[in-house]
Enzyme design. Structure first.
Site, PDB file in Angstrom:
ATOM      1  N   ASP A  41     -43.549  10.944  35.501  1.00  0.00           N
ATOM      2  CA  ASP A  41     -42.716  11.912  36.212  1.00  0.00           C
ATOM      3  C   ASP A  41     -43.514  12.474  37.390  1.00  0.00           C
ATOM      4  O   ASP A  41     -44.317  13.381  37.238  1.00  0.00           O
ATOM      5  CB  ASP A  41     -42.294  13.012  35.229  1.00  0.00           C
ATOM      6  CG  ASP A  41     -41.415  14.073  35.882  1.00  0.00           C
ATOM      7  OD1 ASP A  41     -41.265  14.053  37.120  1.00  0.00           O
ATOM      8  OD2 ASP A  41     -40.889  14.926  35.144  1.00  0.00           O
ATOM      9  N   LYS A  65     -38.289  16.866  44.418  1.00  0.00           N
ATOM     10  CA  LYS A  65     -39.011  17.830  45.260  1.00  0.00           C
ATOM     11  C   LYS A  65     -39.341  17.302  46.661  1.00  0.00           C
ATOM     12  O   LYS A  65     -38.446  17.259  47.497  1.00  0.00           O
ATOM     13  CB  LYS A  65     -40.236  18.356  44.503  1.00  0.00           C
ATOM     14  CG  LYS A  65     -39.783  19.092  43.234  1.00  0.00           C
ATOM     15  CD  LYS A  65     -40.782  19.962  42.554  1.00  0.00           C
ATOM     16  CE  LYS A  65     -40.071  20.793  41.483  1.00  0.00           C
ATOM     17  NZ  LYS A  65     -40.446  20.553  40.116  1.00  0.00           N
ATOM     18  N   TYR A 108     -43.033  19.699  31.672  1.00  0.00           N
ATOM     19  CA  TYR A 108     -41.625  19.994  31.936  1.00  0.00           C
ATOM     20  C   TYR A 108     -41.025  18.817  32.679  1.00  0.00           C
ATOM     21  O   TYR A 108     -41.612  18.305  33.631  1.00  0.00           O
ATOM     22  CB  TYR A 108     -41.513  21.256  32.792  1.00  0.00           C
ATOM     23  CG  TYR A 108     -40.096  21.630  33.171  1.00  0.00           C
ATOM     24  CD1 TYR A 108     -39.200  22.081  32.210  1.00  0.00           C
ATOM     25  CD2 TYR A 108     -39.665  21.540  34.492  1.00  0.00           C
ATOM     26  CE1 TYR A 108     -37.901  22.433  32.555  1.00  0.00           C
ATOM     27  CE2 TYR A 108     -38.365  21.891  34.850  1.00  0.00           C
ATOM     28  CZ  TYR A 108     -37.481  22.336  33.871  1.00  0.00           C
ATOM     29  OH  TYR A 108     -36.199  22.689  34.232  1.00  0.00           O
TER      30      TYR A 108
HETATM   31  C1  LIG Z   1     -39.395  20.402  38.936  1.00  0.00           C
HETATM   32  C2  LIG Z   1     -39.625  19.313  37.987  1.00  0.00           C
HETATM   33  C3  LIG Z   1     -38.572  18.642  37.356  1.00  0.00           C
HETATM   34  C4  LIG Z   1     -37.136  19.092  37.502  1.00  0.00           C
HETATM   35  O1  LIG Z   1     -36.680  18.940  38.798  1.00  0.00           O
HETATM   36  P1  LIG Z   1     -35.378  19.781  39.267  1.00  0.00           P
HETATM   37  O2  LIG Z   1     -35.128  19.275  40.639  1.00  0.00           O
HETATM   38  O3  LIG Z   1     -35.765  21.215  39.179  1.00  0.00           O
HETATM   39  O4  LIG Z   1     -34.290  19.427  38.326  1.00  0.00           O
HETATM   40  C5  LIG Z   1     -38.851  17.560  36.552  1.00  0.00           C
HETATM   41  N1  LIG Z   1     -40.114  17.156  36.369  1.00  0.00           N
HETATM   42  C6  LIG Z   1     -41.158  17.772  36.945  1.00  0.00           C
HETATM   43  C7  LIG Z   1     -42.537  17.256  36.722  1.00  0.00           C
HETATM   44  C8  LIG Z   1     -40.954  18.879  37.765  1.00  0.00           C
HETATM   45  O5  LIG Z   1     -41.994  19.500  38.307  1.00  0.00           O
END
Ligand SMILES: *Cc1c(COP(=O)(O)O)cnc(C)c1O
Length: 427
Positions: free
Chosen positions: A239, A267, A144
């Site tokens: 990511d 995060k 994701y």
């Molecule tokens: C949570 C997450 C996102 C999205 O971040 P948001 O702040 O919720 O938009 C993208 N990539 C990864 C790996 C994530 O865990």
């Protein structure tokens, strides 16, 4: 467990918020029952509106690595608040925060702050395309990267499947350049590269997947991915929104001995405030406006309050022993395995640093397909048994649990005790 107030609030919320929530995973659809409404949290403890207290292993899905309302972070935010909230001009906090991130990721020269992980990754797509002059991107099934159109693609099981939209409202045109590979399967990547030589701009990956439950890739897979992307002139976009600052002060890349061309963060770097970032070498980042032609902007990007919160969090994290944190993760993994065995429940537990979760399956979980073999109705039962025993975990089989780094040995033992009780309740 009494949830009267939560229930009443949910009924009210359902009339004015879509599904009673502002992010779908909060809705408890996959575990049934009433969603918990939270009143407050302090340290590792979180309290719902009915006064039930839990040890929080959700950590707001990642940011609250220091536990809640950490005194140093609170102090920094309060100090920032007194100066006003946003000016539409650069502040020293942004510079300091970028310097701190560079210290943690020595391979990068420049950082651009945005307001969420989603925004970081979709900005990185634009940048990867500009950098390579190509259009196609590759993602892995089960990973994701936020909810932007071109990465919201259903996990097609066929190797090199062309993207089909994974959400209503996403036009085919938005995902026609998105290709899906299988996690931990370098052959699936090679197949795509053979089919589309010189057409791939970027390969996007979670260095440890956390959005299909925790799935740790093989070292060899990551190394080959780096070598292949280099060989083909493709931007490797790692990511680290979930993994950044969680397994070490820096990212998971260091663990695998690889370096991304573009790193996405979120995060933890906001410490609970909305912050995302993308970063890389100057040669790539200088393509972004105002230096380059890749337009990307944000009224509230680099918000002074959010920067203060994130910076205080990162400063505090520097003092923690990540080795010990990993040992805590390993202890929770071992406890889950032992408690499940004792109760005669089959689980596979995956863990990486402070990220851990059990899958209710007897198979190894190495990718999206094997994650799907989990018995999600047993998970639902387990979720409520954990809540009854005062442990708050994500209400979905396919979310990682986040252990706070501040856990003491006594608190860790308490968690382990409660895990055993929860498994006894579902056997
Ligand atoms: C949570 C997450 C996102 C999205 O971040 P948001 O702040 O919720 O938009 C993208 N990539 C990864 C790996 C994530 O865990």
């Amino acid at each position: 467990m009494k949830l009267d107030q939560s229930k009443a609030l949910m009924e009210r919320a359902n009339k004015s918020l879509v599904g009673g929530v502002n992010s779908p995973v909060r809705a408890f659809n996959s575990v049934g029952g009433d969603a918990l409404f939270i009143e407050k949290a302090k340290g590792i403890y979180i309290t719902d509106v009915d006064g039930n207290e839990y040890i929080d292993l959700v950590g707001s899905y990642g940011p609250m690595i220091l536990g809640h309302a950490h005194p140093k972070v609170n102090e920094a935010v309060k100090k920032a608040l007194d100066k006003s909230y946003t000016y539409g001009a650069t502040t020293e906090g942004e510079v300091e925060m970028a310097e701190m991130i560079k210290e943690a990721f020595p391979q990068i020269d420049k950082v651009r702050f945005v307001n969420s992980g989603t925004e970081a990754v979709f900005s990185a797509i634009r940048l990867a395309r500009a950098y390579t002059g190509r259009d196609k991107i590759v993602k892995f099934a089960g990973c994701y990267h936020g909810h932007s159109d071109s990465l919201l693609v259903a996990a097609g099981s066929g190797v090199a499947t062309l993207g089909i939209p994974g959400s209503k409202g996403v036009p085919e045109a938005a995902v026609k350049d998105t290709l899906i590979a299988q996690y931990n399967d370098i052959e699936s990547v090679k197949t795509i590269l053979e089919k589309y030589p010189n057409e791939i701009a970027g390969i996007f990956i979670e260095p440890v997947a956390g959005n299909m439950g925790v799935v740790v890739p093989e070292q060899e897979f990551m190394k080959e991915l780096r070598a292949l992307t280099k060989e083909h002139g493709i931007a490797l976009v790692i990511d680290e929104v979930m993994t950044g600052f969680r397994q070490k002060f820096g990212g998971a890349q260091d663990y695998f001995g690889i370096e991304a061309d573009i790193i996405c963060m979120g995060k933890v770097i906001g410490g609970g405030m909305p912050v995302g970032a993308y970063a890389g070498k100057a040669e790539i980042m200088d393509l972004v406006s105002p230096l380059g032609g890749v337009y990307q902007a944000g009224t509230l990007s680099g918000s002074p309050i959010a920067m203060a919160c994130g910076l205080a969090t990162l400063k505090e994290l520097k003092n923690y022993d990540y080795q010990k944190a990993d040992e805590m993760g390993k202890k929770v993994k071992a406890a889950l395995e032992a408690a499940a065995a004792e109760a005669g429940v089959e689980v596979t537990v995956n863990q990486f640093g402070l990220m851990v979760n059990p899958f209710f399956t007897n198979q190894k979980v190495t990718d999206f397909d094997s994650a799907q073999t989990s018995d999600t109705s047993l998970f639902a039962k387990f979720f409520w048994a954990m809540a009854e025993n005062g442990l708050y975990i994500p209400p979905s089989q396919f979310e990682a649990w986040f252990l706070p780094i501040v856990l003491t040995d006594e608190e860790l033992n308490e968690i382990i005790k409660r895990i055993h009780a929860a498994f006894q309740a579902i056997k």
